[in-house]
Motif scaffolding. Sequence first.
Motif, short mmCIF file in Angstrom:
data_model
loop_
_atom_site.label_atom_id
_atom_site.label_comp_id
_atom_site.label_asym_id
_atom_site.label_seq_id
_atom_site.Cartn_x
_atom_site.Cartn_y
_atom_site.Cartn_z
N VAL A 75 0.65 -1.42 0.23
CA VAL A 75 0.03 -0.21 -0.33
C VAL A 75 1.04 1.61 -0.30
O VAL A 75 1.66 1.77 1.10
N PRO A 76 1.16 2.18 -0.56
CA PRO A 76 1.97 2.55 -0.88
C PRO A 76 0.86 3.89 0.04
O PRO A 76 0.37 4.63 -0.20
N TYR A 77 2.24 5.46 0.32
CA TYR A 77 2.22 6.02 1.38
C TYR A 77 0.95 6.66 1.36
O TYR A 77 0.13 7.72 1.95
N ASP A 78 1.26 7.18 0.03
CA ASP A 78 0.27 8.57 -0.79
C ASP A 78 -1.30 7.57 -1.18
O ASP A 78 -1.53 8.77 -1.97
N LYS A 79 -1.50 6.78 -1.29
CA LYS A 79 -2.50 5.98 -1.41
C LYS A 79 -3.22 5.22 -0.85
O LYS A 79 -3.06 3.98 -0.95
N PRO A 80 -3.70 5.32 0.16
CA PRO A 80 -4.16 4.70 1.70
C PRO A 80 -5.86 3.79 0.80
O PRO A 80 -6.03 2.66 1.14
N ASP A 81 -5.98 4.00 -0.03
CA ASP A 81 -7.54 3.72 -0.92
C ASP A 81 -6.58 2.18 -1.64
O ASP A 81 -7.85 1.66 -1.70
N TYR A 82 -5.72 2.17 -1.53
CA TYR A 82 -5.54 0.87 -1.83
C TYR A 82 -5.40 -0.63 -1.31
O TYR A 82 -5.17 -1.48 -0.89
#
Length: 528
Positions: A307-314
Amino acid sequence: MTAVDWTVIVIYLSGMIGLSVYLGRGHSSQEDYFIGGRNLPWWAVGISTMATQTSAISFISIPAFVALKTNGGLTWLQYELAVPLAMIVVMVFLIPFFRRLQLVSVYGYLERRFSPSVRYLVSFVFLISRAVGTGVGVYASAIVLSVCLGTPLWLTILIIGVVTIIYDTLGGMTAVVYSDVIQMAILLSGIGLCIFYAVDIVGGFGNVFHTIPPGRLRTIDPSTGLGDGGAVPFWAFLIGGLFLYTSYYGTDQSQVQRELSAPTTDETKKSLVFNGIARFPLTVLYVLMGITVGAAFELSPELRASVPYDKPDYLVPQFILLNLPAGVRALIFAAMLAAAMSSLDSALNSLSAATMRDFLHRRIKKTSSPLLWSKLTTVAWGIVITGFAFLVGRMSETVIEAINKIGSVSFGPILAAFLVGVLFKKAHGRGIIFGIVAGVAFNLFLWLGFEDIYWMWWNLFGFLVTSVVALVVSAIITSPQREDVGEYVLNWNAILKEERRWMSTYGLLIFYFVLMLSFMLLVQRLVK
């Protein structure tokens, strides 16, 4: 994605199309197509209305907000506080007029009460804001679903758009409502499965609450959002939310159209009471999903790395991909597709209804088929929204985020147009037009110049500015007024008589609001 996963998804999509073919066989008029012949059961209308609120973005973003997003956590529950109170306003002041006038487009009330120009203005605002918002929603859902399904973004957008256009065009409102019922059942199954597997990974519910950061268990942010820096301000969601939800459920064509599909006013009110009560438990399930999946995130290095830090929706999609078996995984992805299509199908049908009834109805030759034109309009809007979803990707992320605020720019002014018409006999069309323009302009001014005023307040401020300007202009500028507007203005004696048997229900909704608030305060106290 395995062959089993794709088989489950293809069966689901094929079933939606087959259902629409079956349900659309008896359509012979616009009323059949747009409002199900006013013969849909209240429970189906209620579930369908709630399903429209539950988009794929809700399935993905609410748990991510609770688990990962800055200033997130259980404060999301504040979004629901005003819903029961808003239902009372809608049931008392708006629904009786719409039902008595046998409307298909809710904006028809504005023409009968004021003038065609008021109807055109408000309907046009609805068409633009709903089309743009839906296109962004399709794009945002497709971004995450493309990761889940392993398909290109363009193909994911086409799957959502084409399948929805087909079953919506063939089956009309009847297909929309019953497909939403099925989609809600799948969605609830998906939420339950995610919670089950997350709790199993963490090692039980007891470990969940010990694992999640304590700050995320806070339910209430006591700030106002009026210059005090509140990130999720309680008072903005309670007061501003009352005006937002009243406008959404009471004046937005995508919602009211369903309410007009029930056989009687009483059945319509039952569907609204259902939404006033059932939305909070559904949101609690979303929040619980966020807590449990968030706890799994804290304990799983593999999930954290994915889960990328800037993409919590993942968070939710990656949790599903990493931890759920084939078949089960497909059921949840089908639930996400269902949620995305549920939001799109209601938008298409309501956009088509508003276009036909507010703009094209008088211009179509009597020898033409209104039903055929209605279906063609649905297809046209489907193409426009799906096409716009492709273009959204070229916009900056800040624009995408800003589009979510458009509803709050216009909801208050539109609600004021209806309530001023219902409550004040001397208000006239010219005053309403001045009021709507002033209300929308004022909210845009707040958006551009006062970032420290939380956007939920725009619903209240837009309502107040529109109401005051409309009444002042109506008082000082003469304008042609309909000779008899009595049936379009509230008669207090009649309303008290009609609503007397619903008083206990309204009392129940107020009591339910108190219970919701008490529950949130109790949780807040327990986690301190």
